[in-house]
Design a protein around this motif. Structure first.
Motif, PDB file in Angstrom:
ATOM      1  N   THR A 121       0.635  -0.900  -0.533  1.00 34.84           N
ATOM      2  CA  THR A 121      -0.183  -0.274   0.181  1.00 34.84           C
ATOM      3  C   THR A 121       0.686   1.263  -0.114  1.00 34.84           C
ATOM      4  O   THR A 121       1.777   0.986   0.004  1.00 34.84           O
ATOM      5  CB  THR A 121      -0.835  -0.039   1.246  1.00 34.84           C
ATOM      6  OG1 THR A 121      -0.091   0.103   2.639  1.00 34.84           O
ATOM      7  CG2 THR A 121      -1.409  -1.559   1.245  1.00 34.84           C
ATOM      8  N   VAL A 122       0.586   2.480   0.111  1.00 32.15           N
ATOM      9  CA  VAL A 122       0.889   4.047   0.013  1.00 32.15           C
ATOM     10  C   VAL A 122       1.610   4.150   1.411  1.00 32.15           C
ATOM     11  O   VAL A 122       2.780   4.402   1.265  1.00 32.15           O
ATOM     12  CB  VAL A 122       0.134   4.556  -0.467  1.00 32.15           C
ATOM     13  CG1 VAL A 122       0.200   4.972  -1.755  1.00 32.15           C
ATOM     14  CG2 VAL A 122      -0.821   5.291   0.117  1.00 32.15           C
ATOM     15  N   GLN A 123       1.127   3.479   2.421  1.00 33.72           N
ATOM     16  CA  GLN A 123       1.551   4.013   3.876  1.00 33.72           C
ATOM     17  C   GLN A 123       3.048   2.660   3.870  1.00 33.72           C
ATOM     18  O   GLN A 123       3.703   3.057   4.335  1.00 33.72           O
ATOM     19  CB  GLN A 123       0.291   3.339   4.831  1.00 33.72           C
ATOM     20  CG  GLN A 123       0.832   2.659   6.523  1.00 33.72           C
ATOM     21  CD  GLN A 123       1.295   4.128   6.891  1.00 33.72           C
ATOM     22  OE1 GLN A 123      -0.067   5.114   6.870  1.00 33.72           O
ATOM     23  NE2 GLN A 123       1.898   4.505   8.069  1.00 33.72           N
ATOM     24  N   GLU A 124       2.556   1.555   3.404  1.00 32.70           N
ATOM     25  CA  GLU A 124       4.107   0.735   3.232  1.00 32.70           C
ATOM     26  C   GLU A 124       4.830   0.496   2.519  1.00 32.70           C
ATOM     27  O   GLU A 124       6.245   0.494   3.065  1.00 32.70           O
ATOM     28  CB  GLU A 124       3.045  -0.717   3.128  1.00 32.70           C
ATOM     29  CG  GLU A 124       2.968  -1.177   3.647  1.00 32.70           C
ATOM     30  CD  GLU A 124       1.811  -2.985   3.086  1.00 32.70           C
ATOM     31  OE1 GLU A 124       1.223  -3.697   4.045  1.00 32.70           O
ATOM     32  OE2 GLU A 124       1.776  -2.826   1.947  1.00 32.70           O
ATOM     33  N   ALA A 125       4.466   1.808   1.292  1.00 33.68           N
ATOM     34  CA  ALA A 125       5.628   1.951   0.729  1.00 33.68           C
ATOM     35  C   ALA A 125       6.690   3.094   1.399  1.00 33.68           C
ATOM     36  O   ALA A 125       7.952   3.277   0.944  1.00 33.68           O
ATOM     37  CB  ALA A 125       5.170   2.280  -1.255  1.00 33.68           C
ATOM     38  N   ALA A 129      10.184   3.001   1.888  1.00 31.26           N
ATOM     39  CA  ALA A 129      11.606   4.227   1.805  1.00 31.26           C
ATOM     40  C   ALA A 129      11.990   4.915   2.573  1.00 31.26           C
ATOM     41  O   ALA A 129      13.220   5.473   2.800  1.00 31.26           O
ATOM     42  CB  ALA A 129      10.952   5.568   1.057  1.00 31.26           C
ATOM     43  N   ALA A 130      11.135   5.590   3.534  1.00 34.36           N
ATOM     44  CA  ALA A 130      11.566   6.086   5.064  1.00 34.36           C
ATOM     45  C   ALA A 130      13.272   5.126   5.450  1.00 34.36           C
ATOM     46  O   ALA A 130      13.929   5.869   6.940  1.00 34.36           O
ATOM     47  CB  ALA A 130      10.974   6.816   5.878  1.00 34.36           C
ATOM     48  N   LYS A 131      12.509   4.004   5.813  1.00 33.57           N
ATOM     49  CA  LYS A 131      13.315   3.525   6.849  1.00 33.57           C
ATOM     50  C   LYS A 131      15.013   3.456   6.151  1.00 33.57           C
ATOM     51  O   LYS A 131      16.019   2.727   6.341  1.00 33.57           O
ATOM     52  CB  LYS A 131      12.837   1.651   6.356  1.00 33.57           C
ATOM     53  CG  LYS A 131      14.088   0.473   7.457  1.00 33.57           C
ATOM     54  CD  LYS A 131      13.242  -0.734   7.789  1.00 33.57           C
ATOM     55  CE  LYS A 131      14.200  -1.671   8.283  1.00 33.57           C
ATOM     56  NZ  LYS A 131      13.295  -3.543   9.096  1.00 33.57           N
ATOM     57  N   LEU A 132      14.695   2.936   4.424  1.00 30.87           N
ATOM     58  CA  LEU A 132      15.933   2.684   3.405  1.00 30.87           C
ATOM     59  C   LEU A 132      17.193   3.829   3.586  1.00 30.87           C
ATOM     60  O   LEU A 132      18.161   3.766   2.513  1.00 30.87           O
ATOM     61  CB  LEU A 132      15.353   2.077   2.620  1.00 30.87           C
ATOM     62  CG  LEU A 132      14.798   0.601   2.533  1.00 30.87           C
ATOM     63  CD1 LEU A 132      14.679  -0.743   1.508  1.00 30.87           C
ATOM     64  CD2 LEU A 132      16.227  -0.137   3.591  1.00 30.87           C
ATOM     65  N   ASP A 133      16.065   5.104   2.647  1.00 29.92           N
ATOM     66  CA  ASP A 133      16.966   6.094   1.926  1.00 29.92           C
ATOM     67  C   ASP A 133      16.622   7.613   3.449  1.00 29.92           C
ATOM     68  O   ASP A 133      16.489   7.461   3.456  1.00 29.92           O
ATOM     69  CB  ASP A 133      15.466   6.934   1.314  1.00 29.92           C
ATOM     70  CG  ASP A 133      16.357   8.125   0.547  1.00 29.92           C
ATOM     71  OD1 ASP A 133      17.159   7.996  -0.137  1.00 29.92           O
ATOM     72  OD2 ASP A 133      15.328   9.101   0.448  1.00 29.92           O
ATOM     73  N   VAL A 134      18.530   7.661   2.862  1.00 27.42           N
ATOM     74  CA  VAL A 134      18.456   8.484   4.023  1.00 27.42           C
ATOM     75  C   VAL A 134      18.043  10.027   4.449  1.00 27.42           C
ATOM     76  O   VAL A 134      17.893  10.558   4.557  1.00 27.42           O
ATOM     77  CB  VAL A 134      20.181   8.647   4.494  1.00 27.42           C
ATOM     78  CG1 VAL A 134      20.762   9.012   2.719  1.00 27.42           C
ATOM     79  CG2 VAL A 134      20.428   9.390   5.420  1.00 27.42           C
ATOM     80  N   PHE A 135      17.416  10.241   3.322  1.00 24.42           N
ATOM     81  CA  PHE A 135      16.735  11.909   2.969  1.00 24.42           C
ATOM     82  C   PHE A 135      15.133  11.157   2.755  1.00 24.42           C
ATOM     83  O   PHE A 135      14.609  12.770   2.748  1.00 24.42           O
ATOM     84  CB  PHE A 135      16.757  12.527   1.741  1.00 24.42           C
ATOM     85  CG  PHE A 135      18.665  12.962   1.347  1.00 24.42           C
ATOM     86  CD1 PHE A 135      19.408  13.520   2.357  1.00 24.42           C
ATOM     87  CD2 PHE A 135      19.924  11.545   0.852  1.00 24.42           C
ATOM     88  CE1 PHE A 135      20.560  13.493   2.767  1.00 24.42           C
ATOM     89  CE2 PHE A 135      20.995  11.928   0.748  1.00 24.42           C
ATOM     90  CZ  PHE A 135      21.741  13.087   1.537  1.00 24.42           C
ATOM     91  N   THR A 136      15.187  10.305   3.293  1.00 27.29           N
ATOM     92  CA  THR A 136      13.783   9.902   3.984  1.00 27.29           C
ATOM     93  C   THR A 136      13.289   9.729   4.771  1.00 27.29           C
ATOM     94  O   THR A 136      14.042   8.263   5.616  1.00 27.29           O
ATOM     95  CB  THR A 136      13.087   9.269   2.439  1.00 27.29           C
ATOM     96  OG1 THR A 136      12.477   9.680   1.729  1.00 27.29           O
ATOM     97  CG2 THR A 136      11.385   8.908   3.081  1.00 27.29           C
ATOM     98  N   GLY A 137      12.204  10.233   5.833  1.00 28.35           N
ATOM     99  CA  GLY A 137      11.830   9.920   7.428  1.00 28.35           C
ATOM    100  C   GLY A 137      11.144  10.151   7.519  1.00 28.35           C
ATOM    101  O   GLY A 137      10.153  11.171   7.164  1.00 28.35           O
TER     102      GLY A 137
END
Length: 158
Positions: A121-125, A129-137
């Motif tokens: 889902t968009v929530q899961e996605a 991304a927040a877990k894996l991308d350093v510029f997303t949190g």
């Protein structure tokens, strides 16, 4: 940067709230709604604000030259989703129709896109991304078109 996801299938938009300035970071909203659509913007904070003002027709709040399309930086990107479809905007503010059922922008877009292709889902996605991308949190936001009447229009959604 950031990650923003728009899904026609879910009728939803998701974004992280992390903003980065060199070594520093803070939280800020990146989504807003206007009339029957959800919008998400990424890039320089000033560019995102100019886009919101332009998209909502709020130029009267700003100086006389704001009635023209604002000049936005090369790293600016935005998404718009409504019941009629999905569009992407770049710095020239030309709406590009997206035929795919979802689209992602920002530094974590590859992680989010992969998750959506695997059935997330968009929530899961956005959480992935927040877990894996350093510029997303975190924190993250998710809003649905079905809830538009309950949301403040023309303002950044908090």
């Amino acid at each position: 940067m950031t990650t923003i996801i728009a899904s026609k299938t879910e009728g939803a938009m998701a974004a992280d709230m992390q903003c980065s300035y060199g070594e520093l970071k803070h939280t800020a909203p990146k989504l807003f709604c206007w009339v029957d659509a959800l919008y998400g913007a990424s890039g320089a904070t000033e560019d995102c604000e100019l886009f919101r003002v332009w998209a909502c027709g709020l130029e009267a709040l700003y100086p006389k030259d704001a009635k023209q399309k604002p000049a936005l930086g090369e790293d600016f990107a935005a998404l718009c989703v409504c019941v009629d479809g999905l569009w992407r905007y770049g710095g020239k503010l030309v709406a590009i129709t997206i035929e795919e059922p979802f689209w992602c922008i920002g530094s974590g877009r590859e992680f989010a896109t992969g998750a959506l292709h695997m059935g997330a889902t968009v929530q899961e996605a956005i959480c992935l991304a927040a877990k894996l991308d350093v510029f997303t949190g975190e924190p993250v936001q998710v809003f649905h078109l079905a809830d538009l009447e309950k949301l403040p229009h023309g303002e950044w959604l908090r």
